[in-house]
Motif scaffolding. Structure first.
Motif, PDB file in Angstrom:
ATOM      1  N   LEU A  98      85.381  54.556  16.697  1.00 51.41           N
ATOM      2  CA  LEU A  98      85.222  53.217  16.140  1.00 51.41           C
ATOM      3  C   LEU A  98      84.542  52.268  17.119  1.00 51.41           C
ATOM      4  O   LEU A  98      83.825  51.358  16.701  1.00 51.41           O
ATOM      5  CB  LEU A  98      86.585  52.670  15.719  1.00 51.41           C
ATOM      6  N   GLU A  99      84.739  52.485  18.398  1.00 52.06           N
ATOM      7  CA  GLU A  99      84.087  51.644  19.411  1.00 52.06           C
ATOM      8  C   GLU A  99      82.598  51.928  19.523  1.00 52.06           C
ATOM      9  O   GLU A  99      81.821  51.050  19.930  1.00 52.06           O
ATOM     10  CB  GLU A  99      84.719  51.898  20.785  1.00 52.06           C
ATOM     11  N   MET A 100      82.183  53.151  19.185  1.00 47.60           N
ATOM     12  CA  MET A 100      80.796  53.577  19.390  1.00 47.60           C
ATOM     13  C   MET A 100      80.209  54.091  18.072  1.00 47.60           C
ATOM     14  O   MET A 100      79.912  55.280  17.933  1.00 47.60           O
ATOM     15  CB  MET A 100      80.735  54.656  20.473  1.00 47.60           C
ATOM     16  N   PRO A 101      80.039  53.211  17.078  1.00 48.36           N
ATOM     17  CA  PRO A 101      79.637  53.677  15.745  1.00 48.36           C
ATOM     18  C   PRO A 101      78.236  54.252  15.685  1.00 48.36           C
ATOM     19  O   PRO A 101      77.899  54.947  14.726  1.00 48.36           O
ATOM     20  CB  PRO A 101      79.747  52.408  14.888  1.00 48.36           C
ATOM     21  N   HIS A 102      77.405  53.985  16.689  1.00 49.74           N
ATOM     22  CA  HIS A 102      76.021  54.455  16.621  1.00 49.74           C
ATOM     23  C   HIS A 102      75.803  55.818  17.279  1.00 49.74           C
ATOM     24  O   HIS A 102      74.712  56.383  17.173  1.00 49.74           O
ATOM     25  CB  HIS A 102      75.080  53.415  17.239  1.00 49.74           C
ATOM     26  N   ALA A 103      76.817  56.333  17.956  1.00 50.54           N
ATOM     27  CA  ALA A 103      76.710  57.710  18.451  1.00 50.54           C
ATOM     28  C   ALA A 103      76.743  58.659  17.252  1.00 50.54           C
ATOM     29  O   ALA A 103      77.347  58.358  16.224  1.00 50.54           O
ATOM     30  CB  ALA A 103      77.856  58.024  19.402  1.00 50.54           C
ATOM     31  N   THR A 104      76.090  59.804  17.372  1.00 48.58           N
ATOM     32  CA  THR A 104      76.126  60.759  16.268  1.00 48.58           C
ATOM     33  C   THR A 104      77.552  61.228  16.013  1.00 48.58           C
ATOM     34  O   THR A 104      78.065  61.124  14.907  1.00 48.58           O
ATOM     35  CB  THR A 104      75.208  61.957  16.560  1.00 48.58           C
ATOM     36  N   ALA A 105      78.226  61.750  17.021  1.00 52.29           N
ATOM     37  CA  ALA A 105      79.619  62.185  16.890  1.00 52.29           C
ATOM     38  C   ALA A 105      80.298  62.026  18.241  1.00 52.29           C
ATOM     39  O   ALA A 105      79.634  61.970  19.283  1.00 52.29           O
ATOM     40  CB  ALA A 105      79.710  63.629  16.400  1.00 52.29           C
ATOM     41  N   ILE A 106      81.611  61.947  18.207  1.00 49.62           N
ATOM     42  CA  ILE A 106      82.415  61.829  19.419  1.00 49.62           C
ATOM     43  C   ILE A 106      83.182  63.134  19.587  1.00 49.62           C
ATOM     44  O   ILE A 106      83.968  63.531  18.713  1.00 49.62           O
ATOM     45  CB  ILE A 106      83.400  60.647  19.334  1.00 49.62           C
ATOM     46  N   PHE A 107      82.960  63.809  20.700  1.00 47.36           N
ATOM     47  CA  PHE A 107      83.561  65.116  20.937  1.00 47.36           C
ATOM     48  C   PHE A 107      84.769  65.002  21.859  1.00 47.36           C
ATOM     49  O   PHE A 107      84.733  64.307  22.871  1.00 47.36           O
ATOM     50  CB  PHE A 107      82.533  66.070  21.538  1.00 47.36           C
ATOM     51  N   ALA A 108      85.821  65.730  21.500  1.00 49.02           N
ATOM     52  CA  ALA A 108      87.001  65.810  22.341  1.00 49.02           C
ATOM     53  C   ALA A 108      86.715  66.641  23.589  1.00 49.02           C
ATOM     54  O   ALA A 108      85.759  67.413  23.651  1.00 49.02           O
ATOM     55  CB  ALA A 108      88.148  66.444  21.552  1.00 49.02           C
ATOM     56  N   THR A 109      87.559  66.483  24.584  1.00 48.78           N
ATOM     57  CA  THR A 109      87.565  67.396  25.728  1.00 48.78           C
ATOM     58  C   THR A 109      88.208  68.691  25.240  1.00 48.78           C
ATOM     59  O   THR A 109      89.426  68.863  25.283  1.00 48.78           O
ATOM     60  CB  THR A 109      88.370  66.809  26.899  1.00 48.78           C
ATOM     61  N   THR A 110      87.380  69.583  24.722  1.00 54.42           N
ATOM     62  CA  THR A 110      87.871  70.807  24.097  1.00 54.42           C
ATOM     63  C   THR A 110      87.952  71.908  25.136  1.00 54.42           C
ATOM     64  O   THR A 110      86.930  72.403  25.620  1.00 54.42           O
ATOM     65  CB  THR A 110      86.948  71.229  22.938  1.00 54.42           C
ATOM     66  N   TRP A 111      89.184  72.238  25.499  1.00 55.55           N
ATOM     67  CA  TRP A 111      89.404  73.285  26.505  1.00 55.55           C
ATOM     68  C   TRP A 111      88.891  74.615  25.960  1.00 55.55           C
ATOM     69  O   TRP A 111      89.063  74.935  24.796  1.00 55.55           O
ATOM     70  CB  TRP A 111      90.885  73.360  26.829  1.00 55.55           C
ATOM     71  N   ASN A 112      88.271  75.398  26.811  1.00 58.24           N
ATOM     72  CA  ASN A 112      87.581  76.638  26.444  1.00 58.24           C
ATOM     73  C   ASN A 112      86.394  76.336  25.536  1.00 58.24           C
ATOM     74  O   ASN A 112      86.265  76.861  24.424  1.00 58.24           O
ATOM     75  CB  ASN A 112      88.506  77.679  25.813  1.00 58.24           C
TER      76      ASN A 112
END
Length: 265
Positions: A98-112
């Motif tokens: 919600l803070e960065m609406p213009h980014a394509t997607a926000i990725f989690a710190t996905t382990w592995n």
């Protein structure tokens, strides 16, 4: 994963859990399990794919976005083998979306995840003694994507932190814009319904239709809006197929299962 989703539904962080059925005809137990969850919980919905892609089965996941066009919804996409979700992950992931609406997607710190592992190693979170990743982030890095023993070792690193209440030791503590055109495994990310609502080929119609390529290569390149990897939304992805035999032979899944069984008391 469902135990973590249940926890966050009960905390008011998630409204609905959609199980997207991209299954083969012989996956009867998988289908039965998905439908049993929908019977058990009123916040679980099962969605059948609208059609079968003529190519590899994974190409059919791109059809899901035809139903992901509500402009007022944040959509969280999870692989079915996400085995851990930190208690702050959903709130931090959605908040950053919600803070960065213009980014394509926000990725989690996905382990592995090979690219996450690359950034974690540069930050000193994953020691090089467990295996050294390449000079540049690459989604199919021979160590971070294909090496089963490396996967077991980093899972053990995370599991030890979970069991001792020190998961935050593995936070990256900053966000990383991913260069447009960089392929990134889409195991967990947050997107907005507005991303899909007005696509030129129709609402939710991805062209090209393969969801990983569209989200990480095509769309950021076309728009110039990068994906963002955030450092304080930690989830864990079980295994990629080159790692599978070694990870399956380890105690990793049993340890994650034991943790999940304690989540909701």
């Amino acid at each position: 994963m469902v135990e973590y989703i249940r926890r966050d539904v009960e905390r008011g962080l998630i409204d609905e859990y959609v199980i997207y059925m991209n299954t083969d005809d012989d996956q009867n137990s998988d289908r039965a399990y998905g439908y049993s969850l929908a019977e058990r919980y009123d916040w679980v919905t099962v969605q059948e794919r609208p059609e079968r892609h003529p190519g590899p089965k994974q190409r059919s996941t791109g059809y899901f976005y035809r139903s992901a066009t509500d402009a007022n919804t944040v959509y969280l996409r999870f692989d079915d083998d996400i085995v851990y979700i930190h208690e702050s992950a959903i709130e931090n992931l959605v908040g950053k979306r919600l803070e960065m609406p213009h980014a394509t997607a926000i990725f989690a710190t996905t382990w592995n995840n090979a690219i996450v592992s690359w950034y974690a190693q540069k930050a000193g979170v994953i020691p090089e003694t467990l295996g050294r990743l390449g000079a540049e982030p690459f989604c199919m890095d021979p160590m971070g994507w294909a090496n089963g023993q490396f996967a077991v070792d980093i899972h053990h690193l995370l599991l030890d932190k979970i069991e001792t209440g020190r998961v935050e030791d593995l936070y990256l503590y900053q966000d990383f814009p991913i260069k447009p055109g960089t392929q990134f495994s889409v195991s967990c990310f947050a997107s907005l319904g507005t991303l899909y609502a007005t696509l030129p080929h129709g609402p939710g119609v991805l062209v090209p239709d393969e969801e990983e390529h569209w989200h990480t290569v095509h769309q950021p390149t076309v728009t110039g809006q990068p994906n963002i990897l955030i450092g304080n939304a930690l989830v864990s992805h079980y295994t990629f197929f080159p790692q599978r035999a070694i990870v399956l032979a380890s105690d990793v899944l049993d340890r994650y299962r034991a943790l999940a069984e304690k989540v909701n008391g």
